[in-house]
Write an enzyme that holds these catalytic residues in place. Structure first.
Site, short mmCIF file in Angstrom:
data_model
loop_
_atom_site.label_atom_id
_atom_site.label_comp_id
_atom_site.label_asym_id
_atom_site.label_seq_id
_atom_site.Cartn_x
_atom_site.Cartn_y
_atom_site.Cartn_z
N HIS A 129 56.91 62.90 65.71
CA HIS A 129 56.82 61.43 65.56
C HIS A 129 55.41 61.01 65.08
O HIS A 129 54.69 60.29 65.77
CB HIS A 129 57.17 60.75 66.89
CG HIS A 129 57.62 59.32 66.71
ND1 HIS A 129 58.56 58.72 67.50
CD2 HIS A 129 57.24 58.35 65.84
CE1 HIS A 129 58.75 57.47 67.14
NE2 HIS A 129 57.95 57.22 66.11
N GLU A 171 62.58 62.37 73.06
CA GLU A 171 61.23 62.75 72.67
C GLU A 171 60.41 62.92 73.93
O GLU A 171 60.55 62.09 74.84
CB GLU A 171 60.60 61.67 71.78
CG GLU A 171 61.21 61.67 70.40
CD GLU A 171 60.58 60.67 69.44
OE1 GLU A 171 59.53 60.08 69.78
OE2 GLU A 171 61.15 60.47 68.37
N ILE A 173 59.79 50.10 54.85
CA ILE A 173 59.53 51.55 54.81
C ILE A 173 60.50 52.22 53.84
O ILE A 173 60.11 53.07 53.03
CB ILE A 173 59.63 52.16 56.23
CG1 ILE A 173 58.61 51.48 57.15
CG2 ILE A 173 59.39 53.66 56.19
CD1 ILE A 173 58.72 51.88 58.63
N THR A 220 63.17 59.40 60.03
CA THR A 220 61.82 59.05 60.49
C THR A 220 61.87 57.73 61.27
O THR A 220 60.83 57.11 61.50
CB THR A 220 60.84 58.88 59.30
OG1 THR A 220 61.41 57.96 58.37
CG2 THR A 220 60.55 60.19 58.62
N ARG A 263 64.44 56.47 64.33
CA ARG A 263 64.56 56.71 65.78
C ARG A 263 65.55 57.84 66.00
O ARG A 263 66.61 57.90 65.35
CB ARG A 263 65.06 55.45 66.50
CG ARG A 263 64.03 54.35 66.67
CD ARG A 263 62.88 54.75 67.60
NE ARG A 263 61.89 53.70 67.76
CZ ARG A 263 60.75 53.60 67.07
NH1 ARG A 263 60.44 54.50 66.15
NH2 ARG A 263 59.89 52.62 67.31
N ARG A 319 72.03 45.72 56.43
CA ARG A 319 72.71 44.50 56.90
C ARG A 319 72.71 43.45 55.78
O ARG A 319 73.63 42.70 55.61
CB ARG A 319 71.97 43.94 58.12
CG ARG A 319 72.46 44.52 59.42
CD ARG A 319 71.58 44.09 60.52
NE ARG A 319 70.18 44.41 60.20
CZ ARG A 319 69.12 43.98 60.87
NH1 ARG A 319 69.27 43.19 61.89
NH2 ARG A 319 67.90 44.33 60.52
N GLY A 350 64.41 48.35 54.18
CA GLY A 350 63.38 47.32 54.43
C GLY A 350 62.08 47.81 53.82
O GLY A 350 62.08 48.49 52.79
C1 DGY Z 1 56.75 52.50 65.16
O1 DGY Z 1 55.77 51.85 64.82
O2 DGY Z 1 57.83 52.00 65.50
C2 DGY Z 1 56.59 53.98 65.14
O3 DGY Z 1 57.78 54.65 65.19
C3 DGY Z 1 55.72 54.40 66.30
O4 DGY Z 1 56.44 54.19 67.48
#
Ligand code: DGY
Length: 327
Positions: free
Chosen positions: A285, A266, A156, A235, A237, A177, A154
Site C-alpha cells: 500500500h 492489510e 487517479i 491500487t 482497496r 457511476r 476519477g
Molecule cells: C488513500 O489516500 O486513500 C490511500 O490509499 C492511503 O490510504
C-alpha cells in the site's frame, strides 16, 4: 483548539497548524492501542487522522461526542461512517488530487512489473538463479495497443489512463457511476458496462472508491469472464478482490497475472498463497508514498482543519452536503 495528529506526518502540515494558533498533540509512540487512540480522540477537538486501522463508526462518535471535525490523511474515506458523521454534522476532510500522480504511477508500475514478470525475475537473481539465456522461459507480454479497462475513472484513473495511452498507445475503456466527458474527449475513453469492461480488458485497473456493497466484486465468476491473458491491477482497496478466488483464477490460468498495492486484509500475511505465484506482484500500500504526495497530503489535511476553526468551508470535504462553513 486542540488537534490530535495520530501519527507523525511531514513537518509542513504541523507547522501550518501551529502557525494558525492551534494546539497540536502528537503521541510519543506510534503504535497506539485502540484504547489509547480513543482517549486521545476524547481529549481533543479535532483529529488529523493518519492510517485506517481504527474506524470512525457509530461507537466512535458516541464515545467522542466533542469531536468537531476529522481531517483524514488519505483520499479514501471507507473507514468513516459518513452517514453517521452527517447525522452529527461533523465535516470529514480528505486529501484528493495531490496523490493522483503518485498512486497512478504505482498502478502503471504494477502493470509493467506483472506484464514483464519483473518481481519473479528479480527474485531469481536474488536467489542466485540468473539462469542461461532461454528463448522460452518466463516470457512477458507487451502492452502496446492493448485495451486498458478502468473501473472508477476519477482523478487517479484519469492519470493511469493518460500514462498508459502515452506510453503504450493503449485503448481506454471505463466503467463508472458517472460518465467522464473529459476522459472521453482527451483520451478517447469509451464508457462500457461492467460486463463489457471485464470481458474486453487486457489490463483491468481499479481506481474506484470502495463501499461495502463492492466487497468481493472481483470474485470467481468475474475472473471467469475475463480474458485468459488479462492482468488485474488493484491500487484502490483490497476489499474489491476475493483473494481466494484470485488465487484460483491465477493458478487455473483464467487470468494471466495480478499486481496489488492493496490487499484484504492489510497487511497481507506472509503466508498468503498469492505470494508464491510467479505472476503476482504485491506492494504494501505505497500508492501515495512519495515525498511530494505525502507533503501535499499534510498541507491539505492542515488546511482542512484550519479552515474549519476559522469557520470557513473545508476546502477538501468528503461530506460537503452537511457542512457549509459554520463551526
Ligand atoms: C488513500 O489516500 O486513500 C490511500 O490509499 C492511503 O490510504
Amino acid at each position: 483548539m486542540k488537534v490530535f495528529v495520530s501519527k507523525r506526518i511531514p513537518q509542513e502540515g504541523i507547522n501550518m497548524l501551529k502557525e494558525a494558533g492551534l494546539e497540536v498533540f502528537i503521541p510519543e509512540h506510534e503504535n497506539l492501542s485502540h484504547e489509547e487512540w480513543l482517549i486521545h480522540c476524547q481529549n481533543n477537538d479535532a483529529i488529523l487522522s493518519v492510517g485506517a486501522e481504527f474506524k470512525y463508526d457509530k461507537d466512535f462518535f458516541d464515545q467522542c461526542p466533542d469531536i468537531k471535525t476529522i481531517a483524514l490523511y488519505s483520499v479514501g474515506f471507507d473507514h468513516v461512517d459518513i452517514m453517521e458523521a452527517n447525522r452529527r454534522n461533523i465535516p470529514i476532510g480528505n486529501t484528493p488530487d495531490v496523490l493522483s500522480k503518485a498512486t497512478s504511477d504505482v498502478a502503471f508500475l504494477l502493470m509493467q512489473s506483472v506484464a514483464r514478470r519483473a518481481s519473479y525475475n528479480f527474485q531469481k537473481v536474488k536467489d542466485g538463479n540468473w539462469g542461461d539465456f532461454d528463448p522460452l522461459h518466463a516470457l512477458g507480454q507487451e502492452l502496446y495497443g492493448k485495451t486498458l479497462g478502468i473501473l472508477g475513472l476519477g482523478r487517479i484513473g484519469f492519470e493511469m489512463a493518460k500514462k498508459s495511452r502515452a506510453a503504450f498507445d493503449m485503448k481506454i475503456i471505463y466503467h463508472n457511476r458517472h460518465r467522464n466527458e473529459e476522459a472521453e474527449q482527451e483520451l478517447n475513453a469509451a464508457y462500457v458496462s461492467f460486463e463489457e469492461l471485464i470481458a474486453q480488458s487486457d489490463v483491468l485497473s481499479i481506481h474506484a472508491s470502495f463501499t461495502p456493497e463492492q466487497k468481493d466484486l472481483f470474485n470467481g465468476s468475474v475472473f471467469e469472464k475475463m480474458k485468459s491473458d488479462a492482468i488485474f491491477i488493484n491500487t484502490a482497496r483490497g476489499g474489491f478482490q476475493n483473494e481466494k478466488d484470485l488465487y484460483e483464477a491465477l493458478t487455473e490460468k483464467k487470468i494471466w497475472g495480478a499486481g496489488l498495492d492493496v490487499t484484504n486484509p492489510e497487511p497481507m500475511s506472509k503466508e498468503s498463497p498469492l505470494l508464491e505465484l510467479s505472476n503476482v506482484c504485491v506492494l504494501p500500500h505505497i500508492g501515495s508514498a512519495t515525498i511530494e504526495a505525502r507533503t501535499g497530503m499534510a498541507k491539505i489535511a492542515a488546511e482542512n482543519i484550519i479552515a474549519f476553526f476559522k469557520g470557513e468551508k473545508i476546502p477538501y470535504c468528503a461530506n460537503p452536503e452537511v457542512y457549509s462553513g459554520k463551526n
